[in-house]
Design an enzyme around this catalytic site. Structure first.
Site, PDB file in Angstrom:
ATOM      1  N   GLY A  11       1.834  -4.912   0.147  1.00 25.88           N
ATOM      2  CA  GLY A  11       2.233  -4.675  -1.246  1.00 25.88           C
ATOM      3  C   GLY A  11       2.043  -3.204  -1.569  1.00 25.88           C
ATOM      4  CB  ALA A  13       6.098  -0.098  -2.824  1.00 22.34           C
ATOM      5  N   GLY A  14       3.291  -1.233  -4.568  1.00 22.33           N
ATOM      6  CA  GLY A  14       2.906  -1.770  -5.877  1.00 22.33           C
ATOM      7  C   GLY A  14       1.850  -0.937  -6.583  1.00 22.33           C
ATOM      8  CG  ASP A  42       6.036  -3.582  -0.733  1.00 25.85           C
ATOM      9  OD1 ASP A  42       6.595  -4.675  -1.006  1.00 25.85           O
ATOM     10  OD2 ASP A  42       5.269  -3.005  -1.532  1.00 25.85           O
ATOM     11  CG  ASN A 105       1.592 -16.320  -3.400  1.00 25.52           C
ATOM     12  OD1 ASN A 105       1.870 -15.223  -2.952  1.00 25.52           O
ATOM     13  ND2 ASN A 105       1.576 -16.578  -4.694  1.00 25.52           N
ATOM     14  CB  VAL A 129      -6.155  -8.108  -3.281  1.00 23.74           C
ATOM     15  CG1 VAL A 129      -6.145  -7.691  -4.752  1.00 23.74           C
ATOM     16  CG2 VAL A 129      -7.216  -7.334  -2.501  1.00 23.74           C
ATOM     17  CG  ASP A 159     -13.399 -11.953 -11.111  1.00 27.99           C
ATOM     18  OD1 ASP A 159     -12.584 -11.853 -12.036  1.00 27.99           O
ATOM     19  OD2 ASP A 159     -13.071 -12.301  -9.962  1.00 27.99           O
ATOM     20  CG  HIS A 187      -9.718 -13.741  -8.825  1.00 28.63           C
ATOM     21  ND1 HIS A 187     -10.477 -12.951  -9.652  1.00 28.63           N
ATOM     22  CD2 HIS A 187      -8.452 -13.279  -8.915  1.00 28.63           C
ATOM     23  CE1 HIS A 187      -9.687 -12.039 -10.215  1.00 28.63           C
ATOM     24  NE2 HIS A 187      -8.454 -12.215  -9.788  1.00 28.63           N
TER      25      HIS A 187
END
Length: 334
Positions: A11, A13-14, A42, A105, A129, A159, A187
């Protein structure tokens, strides 16, 4: 300077990665004398954006960064990895059920788990993550049978940091003065931020948080809700999800895996529940208090659990069990 380690960020480029990559590349995570190769994965439509990120990393002129490898191919991304930070996932869109999110996912993390199994070092440390982080992590681990389950963890450090910070602000001290808060479970909004065992340094003296704050109804009410709902509150205000704070938490999490936890302190991490002494069902990826030494984590044992805590710990375990069952169903058909 020794040999470079290979670190993957997915990820890439996020927006979380944008806050994360500079910290890793300048030595905040693996130390000021550890050279590294950054591998950035990505999806194909993001490759142009990723090229821009690569240019920026080059333009930072960082002495530790030996090479940056942008790719949309798993066989390139997962090769010979020392560390994999799996940030990329399918985000929840408007009107999307948690079940739809899980389905999308499972496919991603099954594929990435299989790629880890096939291409990465068997000693690779994998941090998930992308949400739902706990269950995504479990799926990745199940899809990489030749890599020890203990090498997989998911991020609940954000958290943990949120809980520390809320306590610090309430008492007018710094976040460093607060230690041993615990995030139990998922989470998600069922997580249980527990300060029964937390300590705070007040004027040079170590005091229990309950004793220091003297406001049980806040600690059992608003404090817990604030930490549980913090992600949503950030989205509401910023119109984007937590990125800076998430990146900082990833750095904390990975640095602790690499260098160990300070003496007398424990941290929260989503890890495999096998062999825990807290009555959490086996084969869940559940957040526990852990100490880390020689790149190996251990449960913090023997903490007394009161009835209030027990109920909250069981509730989040129930949610994780249901998530796991749904995910495993999808896994067999993915």
């Amino acid at each position: 300077q020794g040999e470079a380690i290979r670190v993957l960020v997915t990820g890439a480029a996020g927006q979380i990665a944008y806050s994360l990559l500079y910290s890793i590349a300048k030595g905040d995570v693996f130390g000021k004398d550890q050279p590294l190769v950054l591998v950035l994965l990505d999806i194909t439509p993001m490759m142009t954006v990723l090229e821009g990120v690569v240019m920026e990393l080059q333009d930072c002129a960082l002495p530790l960064l030996r090479e940056v490898i942008p790719t949309d191919k798993e066989e390139v991304a997962f090769k010979d990895l020392d560390v994999a930070i799996l940030v990329g996932s399918m985000p929840r869109r408007e009107g999307m059920e948690r079940k739809d999110l899980l389905k999308a996912n499972v496919k991603i993390f099954k594929s990435q788990g299989a790629a880890l199994d096939k291409y990465a070092k068997k000693t690779v440390k994998v941090v998930v993550v992308g949400n739902p982080a706990n269950t995504n992590c479990l799926i990745a681990s199940k899809s990489a049978p030749s890599i020890p389950k203990e090498n997989f963890s998911c991020l609940t450090r954000l958290d943990h940091n949120r809980a520390k910070s809320q306590i610090a602000m309430k008492l007018g001290v710094t976040a460093n003065d607060v230690k041993n808060v615990i995030i139990w479970g998922n989470h998600s909004s069922t997580q249980y931020p527990d300060v029964n065992h937390a300590k705070v340094n007040l004027k040079g003296k170590e005091v229990g948080v309950y004793e220091a704050i003297k406001d049980d109804s806040w600690l059992k009410g608003d404090f817990i809700l604030t930490v549980q709902q913090r992600g949503a509150a950030v989205i509401k205000a910023r119109k984007l999800s937590s990125a800076m704070s998430a990146a900082k938490a990833i750095c904390d999490h990975v640095r602790d895996i690499w260098f160990g936890t300070p003496a007398g302190e424990f941290v929260s991490m989503g890890v495999i529940s096998d062999g825990n002494s807290y009555g959490v069902p086996e084969d869940l990826l559940y957040s526990f208090p852990v100490v880390i030494k020689d790149k190996t984590w251990k449960f913090v044992e023997g903490l007394p659990i009161n009835d209030f805590s027990r109920e909250k710990m069981d509730l989040t375990a129930k949610e994780l069990t249901e998530e796991k069952e749904t995910a495993v169903e999808f896994l067999s058909s993915a």
